[in-house]
Design a protein around this motif. Structure first.
Motif, PDB file in Angstrom:
ATOM      1  N   ASP A 104       0.856  -1.193   0.000  1.00  0.00           N
ATOM      2  CA  ASP A 104       0.000   0.000   0.000  1.00  0.00           C
ATOM      3  C   ASP A 104       0.890   1.240   0.000  1.00  0.00           C
ATOM      4  OD1 ASP A 104      -1.999   1.830   0.211  1.00  0.00           O
ATOM      5  OD2 ASP A 104      -2.372   1.459   2.349  1.00  0.00           O
ATOM      6  N   PHE A 105       1.459   1.530  -1.149  1.00  0.00           N
ATOM      7  CA  PHE A 105       2.468   2.585  -1.235  1.00  0.00           C
ATOM      8  C   PHE A 105       1.912   3.995  -1.058  1.00  0.00           C
ATOM      9  CE2 PHE A 105       4.341  -1.018  -3.443  1.00  0.00           C
ATOM     10  CZ  PHE A 105       5.527  -1.127  -2.740  1.00  0.00           C
ATOM     11  N   ASN A 106       0.623   4.194  -1.350  1.00  0.00           N
ATOM     12  CA  ASN A 106       0.072   5.542  -1.143  1.00  0.00           C
ATOM     13  C   ASN A 106      -0.746   5.638   0.146  1.00  0.00           C
ATOM     14  OD1 ASN A 106      -2.126   4.067  -1.901  1.00  0.00           O
ATOM     15  ND2 ASN A 106      -2.835   5.488  -3.500  1.00  0.00           N
ATOM     16  N   ASN A 107      -0.617   4.608   0.999  1.00  0.00           N
ATOM     17  CA  ASN A 107      -1.230   4.622   2.334  1.00  0.00           C
ATOM     18  C   ASN A 107      -2.713   4.957   2.355  1.00  0.00           C
ATOM     19  OD1 ASN A 107       1.177   4.032   3.870  1.00  0.00           O
ATOM     20  ND2 ASN A 107       1.872   6.084   3.292  1.00  0.00           N
ATOM     21  N   ASP A 108      -3.487   4.375   1.435  1.00  0.00           N
ATOM     22  CA  ASP A 108      -4.938   4.618   1.475  1.00  0.00           C
ATOM     23  C   ASP A 108      -5.705   3.365   1.895  1.00  0.00           C
ATOM     24  OD1 ASP A 108      -4.705   3.020  -0.706  1.00  0.00           O
ATOM     25  OD2 ASP A 108      -5.833   4.323  -2.070  1.00  0.00           O
ATOM     26  N   ASN A 149      -5.876   0.539   0.666  1.00  0.00           N
ATOM     27  CA  ASN A 149      -6.225  -0.382  -0.417  1.00  0.00           C
ATOM     28  C   ASN A 149      -4.970  -0.716  -1.198  1.00  0.00           C
ATOM     29  OD1 ASN A 149      -9.101  -0.406  -0.121  1.00  0.00           O
ATOM     30  ND2 ASN A 149      -9.096   1.692  -0.967  1.00  0.00           N
ATOM     31  N   VAL A 150      -4.967  -1.877  -1.794  1.00  0.00           N
ATOM     32  CA  VAL A 150      -3.881  -2.195  -2.715  1.00  0.00           C
ATOM     33  C   VAL A 150      -4.507  -2.318  -4.097  1.00  0.00           C
ATOM     34  CG1 VAL A 150      -2.057  -3.809  -3.320  1.00  0.00           C
ATOM     35  CG2 VAL A 150      -2.548  -3.349  -0.924  1.00  0.00           C
ATOM     36  N   ASP A 151      -4.188  -1.348  -4.949  1.00  0.00           N
ATOM     37  CA  ASP A 151      -4.793  -1.332  -6.279  1.00  0.00           C
ATOM     38  C   ASP A 151      -3.828  -0.735  -7.303  1.00  0.00           C
ATOM     39  OD1 ASP A 151      -4.838   1.386  -5.716  1.00  0.00           O
ATOM     40  OD2 ASP A 151      -6.911   1.334  -5.005  1.00  0.00           O
ATOM     41  N   ASP A 162      -1.268   1.936  -6.459  1.00  0.00           N
ATOM     42  CA  ASP A 162      -0.025   1.497  -5.819  1.00  0.00           C
ATOM     43  C   ASP A 162       0.980   0.990  -6.844  1.00  0.00           C
ATOM     44  OD1 ASP A 162      -0.823   1.921  -3.027  1.00  0.00           O
ATOM     45  OD2 ASP A 162      -2.341   0.423  -3.513  1.00  0.00           O
TER      46      ASP A 162
HETATM   47 CA   LIG Z   1      -2.947   2.005  -1.804  1.00  0.00          CA
END
Ligand SMILES: [Ca+2]
Ligand SMILES: [Ca+2]
Length: 252
Positions: A228-232, A234-236, A239
């Motif tokens: 979750d690279f953008n820390n939201d 969700n993994v989508d 990311d």
């Molecule tokens: Ca994310």
């Protein structure tokens, strides 16, 4: 004959290795040897470790300490910095560690650096020992020394520090002793909170793509969180876009 329910079977994957391979760290222990005058020394023992499979022969470690307790706010001529044991020098032909003089970091903080030029020290289980402090005229207080924080004092623990033969069995991870490769921070936390840059790899990109394409889910929630690279939460695809940039901008 009953047909296979999940055909083809979902590929079993282990994601725990995906973010490993770049962890460098120091393990060690210490012993305080205070004098009645308030001066004294700290005896230190270190080993260098990693989960990286790539041999590095350009590693050094830094021990950060504060001279806040020194009246003159400078390193006195009587400063004690002495190697007590260098296992590489003892056991490996033509190789040895070198220890620097105290180098100013910032404010009251200095460090000494131990380097193993041309020898892959990490995971060699080779011990390095030195003592640092002073007897006169300044006091010695290790409680404000950055790298000393979190270290195990074996004398306090009831061991006879000077007569330990091996030592690996006592060594604990010292997160405030830093590891460098060719001068670049690769392990530990510096006094200002700086940590090593994370390493982003094409293998992580491939893995995230597989997951997003529905080919194989992550093996654990912990593995998924790493992506979750953008820390939201969700993994989508967002990311994937972030990771692609991180991989491309990775220093070579
Ligand atoms: Ca994310
Ligand atoms: Ca100090």
């Amino acid at each position: 004959m009953k047909p296979e329910e999940n055909f083809p079977p979902a590929e079993k994957v282990d994601d725990t290795e995906l973010f490993s391979g770049d962890d460098f760290y120091v393990t060690g222990y210490c012993s305080e040897a205070p004098e009645a005058t308030g001066s004294g020394v700290t005896k230190l023992t270190f080993f260098v470790n990693t989960d990286s499979l790539e041999p590095h022969d350009d590693i050094s470690i830094r021990y950060y300490f504060s001279i806040e307790e020194f009246e003159n706010k400078e390193i006195p001529g009587s400063f004690v910095l002495q190697k007590t044991y260098d296992q590489v020098e003892t056991e490996v032909a033509d190789k040895s560690a070198t220890i620097s003089k105290p180098i100013h970091y910032k404010d009251d903080i200095y460090y000494v650096e131990i380097s193993w030029e041309g020898y892959a020290i990490a995971n060699s289980n080779k011990k390095y020992q030195f003592i640092i402090g002073n007897y006169y005229p300044e006091k010695w207080d290790s409680s404000n020394d950055w790298s000393r924080k979190g270290m195990i004092d074996l004398t306090e623990a009831g061991e006879d520090y000077d007569n330990i033969v091996g030592g690996v069995e006592f060594a604990k991870r010292c997160d405030n002793v830093c590891v460098y490769a060719d001068g670049k921070l690769i392990g530990g936390t510096e006094p200002d909170g700086t940590k090593p840059a994370k390493v982003y790899k094409v293998s992580q990109l491939v893995r995230l793509s597989q997951m997003l394409l529905g080919k194989s889910p992550f093996s654990s929630k912990e593995a998924a969180e790493q992506f979750d690279f953008n820390n939201d939460k969700n993994v989508d695809t967002y990311d994937l876009v972030v990771l692609r940039k991180l991989v491309v901008s990775q220093p070579k």
